[in-house]
Design a protein around this motif. Sequence first.
Motif, mmCIF file in Angstrom:
data_model
loop_
_atom_site.group_PDB
_atom_site.id
_atom_site.type_symbol
_atom_site.label_atom_id
_atom_site.label_comp_id
_atom_site.label_asym_id
_atom_site.label_seq_id
_atom_site.Cartn_x
_atom_site.Cartn_y
_atom_site.Cartn_z
ATOM 1 N N UNK A 56 0.801 -1.226 0.000
ATOM 2 C CA UNK A 56 0.000 0.000 0.000
ATOM 3 C C UNK A 56 0.839 1.286 0.000
ATOM 4 N N UNK A 57 2.155 1.147 -0.112
ATOM 5 C CA UNK A 57 3.027 2.330 -0.060
ATOM 6 C C UNK A 57 3.592 2.664 -1.437
ATOM 7 N N UNK A 58 3.807 3.954 -1.666
ATOM 8 C CA UNK A 58 4.382 4.427 -2.925
ATOM 9 C C UNK A 58 5.901 4.295 -2.863
ATOM 10 N N UNK A 59 6.380 3.117 -3.251
ATOM 11 C CA UNK A 59 7.827 2.877 -3.244
ATOM 12 C C UNK A 59 8.185 1.725 -4.165
ATOM 13 N N UNK A 60 9.472 1.595 -4.429
ATOM 14 C CA UNK A 60 9.990 0.519 -5.269
ATOM 15 C C UNK A 60 10.576 -0.565 -4.367
ATOM 16 N N UNK A 61 10.284 -1.822 -4.672
ATOM 17 C CA UNK A 61 10.831 -2.938 -3.910
ATOM 18 C C UNK A 61 11.757 -3.733 -4.814
ATOM 19 N N UNK A 62 12.975 -3.943 -4.358
ATOM 20 C CA UNK A 62 13.954 -4.773 -5.069
ATOM 21 C C UNK A 62 14.301 -5.960 -4.181
ATOM 22 N N UNK A 63 13.934 -7.161 -4.637
ATOM 23 C CA UNK A 63 14.297 -8.374 -3.919
ATOM 24 C C UNK A 63 15.591 -8.894 -4.535
ATOM 25 N N UNK A 64 16.587 -9.046 -3.708
ATOM 26 C CA UNK A 64 17.903 -9.498 -4.164
ATOM 27 C C UNK A 64 17.837 -10.952 -4.610
ATOM 28 N N UNK A 65 18.593 -11.266 -5.660
ATOM 29 C CA UNK A 65 18.503 -12.599 -6.244
ATOM 30 C C UNK A 65 19.822 -13.354 -6.267
ATOM 31 N N UNK A 66 20.929 -12.661 -6.252
ATOM 32 C CA UNK A 66 22.226 -13.306 -6.398
ATOM 33 C C UNK A 66 22.804 -13.808 -5.090
ATOM 34 N N UNK A 67 24.066 -14.235 -5.172
ATOM 35 C CA UNK A 67 24.772 -14.742 -4.003
ATOM 36 C C UNK A 67 25.502 -13.649 -3.231
ATOM 37 N N UNK A 68 25.742 -12.501 -3.879
ATOM 38 C CA UNK A 68 26.496 -11.427 -3.249
ATOM 39 C C UNK A 68 25.585 -10.214 -3.054
ATOM 40 N N UNK A 69 24.867 -10.194 -1.938
ATOM 41 C CA UNK A 69 23.914 -9.129 -1.683
ATOM 42 C C UNK A 69 24.590 -7.774 -1.489
ATOM 43 N N UNK A 70 25.795 -7.780 -0.957
ATOM 44 C CA UNK A 70 26.535 -6.529 -0.784
ATOM 45 C C UNK A 70 26.761 -5.867 -2.137
ATOM 46 N N UNK A 71 27.223 -6.634 -3.110
ATOM 47 C CA UNK A 71 27.479 -6.113 -4.454
ATOM 48 C C UNK A 71 26.177 -5.711 -5.150
ATOM 49 N N UNK A 72 25.118 -6.472 -4.950
ATOM 50 C CA UNK A 72 23.825 -6.142 -5.556
ATOM 51 C C UNK A 72 23.298 -4.813 -5.032
ATOM 52 N N UNK A 73 23.428 -4.598 -3.736
ATOM 53 C CA UNK A 73 22.969 -3.339 -3.150
ATOM 54 C C UNK A 73 23.804 -2.171 -3.672
ATOM 55 N N UNK A 74 25.097 -2.372 -3.775
ATOM 56 C CA UNK A 74 25.971 -1.331 -4.300
ATOM 57 C C UNK A 74 25.624 -1.008 -5.753
ATOM 58 N N UNK A 75 25.359 -2.021 -6.560
ATOM 59 C CA UNK A 75 25.001 -1.825 -7.964
ATOM 60 C C UNK A 75 23.667 -1.086 -8.093
ATOM 61 N N UNK A 76 22.733 -1.391 -7.226
ATOM 62 C CA UNK A 76 21.430 -0.725 -7.243
ATOM 63 C C UNK A 76 21.609 0.774 -6.988
ATOM 64 N N UNK A 77 22.435 1.099 -6.004
ATOM 65 C CA UNK A 77 22.737 2.501 -5.687
ATOM 66 C C UNK A 77 23.397 3.188 -6.875
ATOM 67 N N UNK A 78 24.343 2.525 -7.502
ATOM 68 C CA UNK A 78 25.033 3.106 -8.658
ATOM 69 C C UNK A 78 24.063 3.395 -9.794
ATOM 70 N N UNK A 79 23.108 2.501 -10.018
ATOM 71 C CA UNK A 79 22.133 2.690 -11.085
ATOM 72 C C UNK A 79 21.231 3.902 -10.819
ATOM 73 N N UNK A 80 21.023 4.223 -9.555
ATOM 74 C CA UNK A 80 20.196 5.383 -9.188
ATOM 75 C C UNK A 80 20.980 6.693 -9.196
#
Length: 147
Positions: A56-80
């Motif tokens: 019910x909230x106005x936001x984007x949800x990203x569920x991590x899928x890979x083995x390296x969540x640290x790198x995935x979070x960093x990549x998400x930030x870079x894309x933004x």
Amino acid sequence: MQKNIKHIVLDYNGTIAKDGILKDEVKKLLPLLAQTYTLHVITADTFGSVKDELKEYALHVKVLEGDNHTAEKEAYISALRAKECAAVGNGNNDMKMLQKVQIGICVLGDEGCSTKSLLASDIVCKSISEALELFLYPKRLVATLRV
């Protein structure tokens, strides 16, 4: 500094949720923050509840899928565009995300916080509500980050 912030990226479990359930204090703050910022929640979704809890909230949800969540979070930030982002987290896998953004906030909540994320952050807050209120009352950010 905070005038450049367009996105707030939030870790889910341990930061805005406990045991997969969105914290009551966050439920009140998300709609207020969404009036000014684009909100993102990034998570491994350990309890499988994030999409239902946040539907019910106005936001984007990203569920991590890979083995390296640290790198995935960093990549998400870079894309933004990291310089347009603030991030809030508490776990080991939040370290690079907190380090890369314009303002990184580590929350020392019910689950504690990783010392790696603590050292990578610009600000440490004792609760998620205190962390989120910094964006609603930006003079608090100015006072905390003043050189």
